[in-house]
Structure formats: structure tokens, C-alpha cells
Motif scaffolding. Structure first.
Motif, PDB file in Angstrom:
ATOM      1  N   ALA A  62       0.824  -1.208   0.000  1.00 15.92           N
ATOM      2  CA  ALA A  62       0.000   0.000   0.000  1.00 15.92           C
ATOM      3  C   ALA A  62       0.861   1.263   0.000  1.00 15.92           C
ATOM      4  CB  ALA A  62      -0.930  -0.004   1.205  1.00 15.92           C
ATOM      5  N   GLU A  63       2.112   1.165   0.462  1.00 12.21           N
ATOM      6  CA  GLU A  63       3.007   2.319   0.533  1.00 12.21           C
ATOM      7  C   GLU A  63       3.969   2.405  -0.656  1.00 12.21           C
ATOM      8  OE1 GLU A  63       4.952   1.935   4.300  1.00 12.21           O
ATOM      9  OE2 GLU A  63       3.091   2.155   5.436  1.00 12.21           O
ATOM     10  N   ILE A  64       3.860   1.474  -1.608  1.00 13.75           N
ATOM     11  CA  ILE A  64       4.725   1.463  -2.790  1.00 13.75           C
ATOM     12  C   ILE A  64       3.936   1.994  -3.981  1.00 13.75           C
ATOM     13  CG2 ILE A  64       5.952  -0.015  -4.436  1.00 13.75           C
ATOM     14  CD1 ILE A  64       6.714  -1.796  -2.079  1.00 13.75           C
ATOM     15  N   SER A  65       4.489   3.012  -4.634  1.00 13.35           N
ATOM     16  CA  SER A  65       3.773   3.599  -5.768  1.00 13.35           C
ATOM     17  C   SER A  65       4.379   3.232  -7.119  1.00 13.35           C
ATOM     18  CB  SER A  65       3.722   5.124  -5.632  1.00 13.35           C
ATOM     19  OG  SER A  65       5.035   5.650  -5.577  1.00 13.35           O
ATOM     20  N   MET A  66       5.641   2.791  -7.138  1.00 13.00           N
ATOM     21  CA  MET A  66       6.292   2.499  -8.400  1.00 13.00           C
ATOM     22  C   MET A  66       7.453   1.535  -8.167  1.00 13.00           C
ATOM     23  SD  MET A  66       7.630   5.413 -10.974  1.00 13.00           S
ATOM     24  CE  MET A  66       9.294   5.239 -11.565  1.00 13.00           C
ATOM     25  N   VAL A  67       7.715   0.660  -9.158  1.00 10.72           N
ATOM     26  CA  VAL A  67       8.817  -0.296  -9.071  1.00 10.72           C
ATOM     27  C   VAL A  67       9.589  -0.254 -10.387  1.00 10.72           C
ATOM     28  CG1 VAL A  67       9.441  -2.733  -8.820  1.00 10.72           C
ATOM     29  CG2 VAL A  67       7.534  -1.807  -7.516  1.00 10.72           C
ATOM     30  N   TRP A  68      10.924  -0.281 -10.307  1.00  6.56           N
ATOM     31  CA  TRP A  68      11.751  -0.319 -11.510  1.00  6.56           C
ATOM     32  C   TRP A  68      13.027  -1.083 -11.210  1.00  6.56           C
ATOM     33  CZ3 TRP A  68      11.269   3.857  -8.337  1.00  6.56           C
ATOM     34  CH2 TRP A  68      12.443   4.445  -7.848  1.00  6.56           C
ATOM     35  N   HIS A  69      13.811  -1.347 -12.251  1.00  7.40           N
ATOM     36  CA  HIS A  69      15.071  -2.064 -12.053  1.00  7.40           C
ATOM     37  C   HIS A  69      16.203  -1.335 -12.760  1.00  7.40           C
ATOM     38  CE1 HIS A  69      13.861  -3.640 -15.987  1.00  7.40           C
ATOM     39  NE2 HIS A  69      15.139  -3.872 -16.200  1.00  7.40           N
ATOM     40  N   ARG A  70      17.418  -1.629 -12.311  1.00  7.09           N
ATOM     41  CA  ARG A  70      18.642  -1.071 -12.902  1.00  7.09           C
ATOM     42  C   ARG A  70      19.645  -2.202 -13.095  1.00  7.09           C
ATOM     43  NH1 ARG A  70      19.697   4.129  -9.039  1.00  7.09           N
ATOM     44  NH2 ARG A  70      17.956   5.382  -9.766  1.00  7.09           N
ATOM     45  N   ARG A  71      20.442  -2.060 -14.148  1.00  8.38           N
ATOM     46  CA  ARG A  71      21.523  -3.012 -14.401  1.00  8.38           C
ATOM     47  C   ARG A  71      22.844  -2.312 -14.151  1.00  8.38           C
ATOM     48  NH1 ARG A  71      20.969  -5.928 -20.011  1.00  8.38           N
ATOM     49  NH2 ARG A  71      22.400  -4.239 -20.444  1.00  8.38           N
ATOM     50  N   GLY A  72      23.724  -2.977 -13.428  1.00  6.35           N
ATOM     51  CA  GLY A  72      25.049  -2.430 -13.162  1.00  6.35           C
ATOM     52  C   GLY A  72      26.005  -2.760 -14.294  1.00  6.35           C
ATOM     53  N   SER A  73      27.256  -2.410 -14.111  1.00 12.14           N
ATOM     54  CA  SER A  73      28.264  -2.700 -15.128  1.00 12.14           C
ATOM     55  C   SER A  73      28.622  -4.184 -15.108  1.00 12.14           C
ATOM     56  CB  SER A  73      29.510  -1.850 -14.899  1.00 12.14           C
ATOM     57  OG  SER A  73      30.050  -2.137 -13.632  1.00 12.14           O
ATOM     58  N   ARG A  74      29.212  -4.641 -16.197  1.00 16.95           N
ATOM     59  CA  ARG A  74      29.595  -6.048 -16.327  1.00 16.95           C
ATOM     60  C   ARG A  74      30.689  -6.408 -15.324  1.00 16.95           C
ATOM     61  NH1 ARG A  74      27.392  -8.547 -20.519  1.00 16.95           N
ATOM     62  NH2 ARG A  74      26.849  -7.375 -22.357  1.00 16.95           N
ATOM     63  N   SER A  75      30.639  -7.621 -14.873  1.00 18.72           N
ATOM     64  CA  SER A  75      31.669  -8.145 -13.974  1.00 18.72           C
ATOM     65  C   SER A  75      32.743  -8.815 -14.822  1.00 18.72           C
ATOM     66  CB  SER A  75      31.060  -9.163 -13.010  1.00 18.72           C
ATOM     67  OG  SER A  75      32.082  -9.874 -12.361  1.00 18.72           O
ATOM     68  N   TRP A  76      33.934  -8.237 -14.828  1.00 19.25           N
ATOM     69  CA  TRP A  76      35.026  -8.818 -15.600  1.00 19.25           C
ATOM     70  C   TRP A  76      35.465 -10.152 -15.015  1.00 19.25           C
ATOM     71  CZ3 TRP A  76      35.423  -7.189 -20.251  1.00 19.25           C
ATOM     72  CH2 TRP A  76      35.022  -5.896 -20.561  1.00 19.25           C
ATOM     73  N   ARG A  77      35.251 -10.345 -13.750  1.00 22.33           N
ATOM     74  CA  ARG A  77      35.581 -11.614 -13.107  1.00 22.33           C
ATOM     75  C   ARG A  77      34.745 -12.749 -13.690  1.00 22.33           C
ATOM     76  NH1 ARG A  77      32.945 -13.404  -8.705  1.00 22.33           N
ATOM     77  NH2 ARG A  77      33.777 -15.315  -7.877  1.00 22.33           N
ATOM     78  N   VAL A  78      33.440 -12.498 -13.869  1.00 21.13           N
ATOM     79  CA  VAL A  78      32.553 -13.512 -14.451  1.00 21.13           C
ATOM     80  C   VAL A  78      32.947 -13.799 -15.892  1.00 21.13           C
ATOM     81  CG1 VAL A  78      30.168 -13.991 -15.148  1.00 21.13           C
ATOM     82  CG2 VAL A  78      30.631 -12.982 -12.908  1.00 21.13           C
ATOM     83  N   LEU A  79      33.218 -12.741 -16.656  1.00 16.53           N
ATOM     84  CA  LEU A  79      33.607 -12.920 -18.056  1.00 16.53           C
ATOM     85  C   LEU A  79      34.930 -13.678 -18.172  1.00 16.53           C
ATOM     86  CD1 LEU A  79      32.575  -9.449 -19.497  1.00 16.53           C
ATOM     87  CD2 LEU A  79      31.335 -11.607 -19.636  1.00 16.53           C
TER      88      LEU A  79
END
Length: 157
Positions: A27-44
Motif C-alpha cells: 500500500a506504501e509502494i507507488s512504483m517499481v523499476w530495475h537497474r543493471r550495473g556494469s559487467r563483472s570482468w571476473r565472471v567474463l
């Protein structure tokens, strides 16, 4: 109460979102969104290492066959070098399934940090930050469904 998602640290229900002990009533949330961070060179780099591990024995086998031909030794020596090279190349077989599974999991987890944000009580709040793309997708979709049910769209007229 409907539960849309539930694991050890996140619970999304028809009444609230709970993340690491913090509770955000829908009831107190009016909007939801997402963000993507930079690539992880460790994973790559890890994916590259898996690829090299799969290709290594095959490259060694090809180099061994080339070496056997280049040395121009007797048929027995050439056959022994080619045979050893083929055995090295075949070594990738049993290991390939394991490595492909690791590579597949790497892509399922993703190579970026992903964040879920919400406007709670009029201010932006980060609900979740994770590097696991599969888990992120499940949680984000659960949050979307919960918010849609809590705040049904009104017909325009």
C-alpha cells in the motif's frame, strides 16, 4: 494472503515485500523499476577460462598430430605421437559435460549486478541487489504481479 515469491531472504506477498528483515507494505509502494550495473570482468574471465579448458585438450591433440607429421620420424614414432595426441583430445569428452554445465550456470546467473528499486513513502528505496540473473527475474516478476494486484489499473474514461 498470496505468496508470489519466497526464499531465505526475500518474500513477496499480496500485502508486502520483505527483504533481509525489512518490510515494505504494498500500500506504501507507488512504483517499481530495475537497474543493471556494469559487467563483472571476473565472471567474463571465468567464462573464458572454461572455454580455454574445453579447447585445451583439442588444441594439444592438433598440435601433437602436426608435430608428428613435422618430425618425419619412423612410422612407429609417428603412430605413437598421433595416438597420444588423440588420447589427449579424447580427454575433453568426460570433462566437457561438467564444463558445459558450469558455462550454462554462468549465463543463468548473469554477468551484472541487478537492482530492484521502489518508490516507498514517496522516496526511492533499493529493495534488492543481486548478481544472480535468474533469481532477479523471478523476484522482479513476483514484485510486478504483487504491485499490479495491490494497485489495479483504473479504466480511463
Amino acid at each position: 494472503m498470496v505468496t508470489y515469491y519466497d526464499d531465505r531472504s526475500v518474500q513477496v506477498t499480496s500485502t508486502a515485500i520483505r527483504v533481509d528483515g525489512r518490510t515494505f507494505p504494498l500500500a506504501e509502494i507507488s512504483m517499481v523499476w530495475h537497474r543493471r550495473g556494469s559487467r563483472s570482468w571476473r565472471v567474463l574471465a571465468g567464462r573464458g577460462a572454461i572455454g580455454a579448458a574445453m579447447a585445451g585438450p583439442l588444441v594439444a591433440a592438433v598440435l601433437g598430430v602436426g608435430l608428428a607429421i613435422w618430425l618425419d620420424r619412423s612410422a612407429t614414432v609417428t603412430t605413437a605421437i598421433v595416438g597420444a595426441s588423440v588420447l589427449v583430445g579424447l580427454a575433453v569428452g568426460p570433462v566437457a559435460d561438467f564444463l558445459f554445465e558450469r558455462l550454462d550456470r554462468s549465463y543463468a546467473r548473469g554477468s551484472r549486478q541487478l537492482e530492484i528499486w521502489a518508490r516507498w513513502r514517496g522516496r526511492p528505496v533499493q529493495l534488492l541487489r543481486t548478481g544472480d540473473a535468474l533469481r532477479f527475474g523471478q523476484i522482479y516478476r513476483a514484485v510486478q504481479r504483487a504491485v499490479e494486484q495491490a494497485h489495479p489499473a483504473r479504466p480511463r474514461g
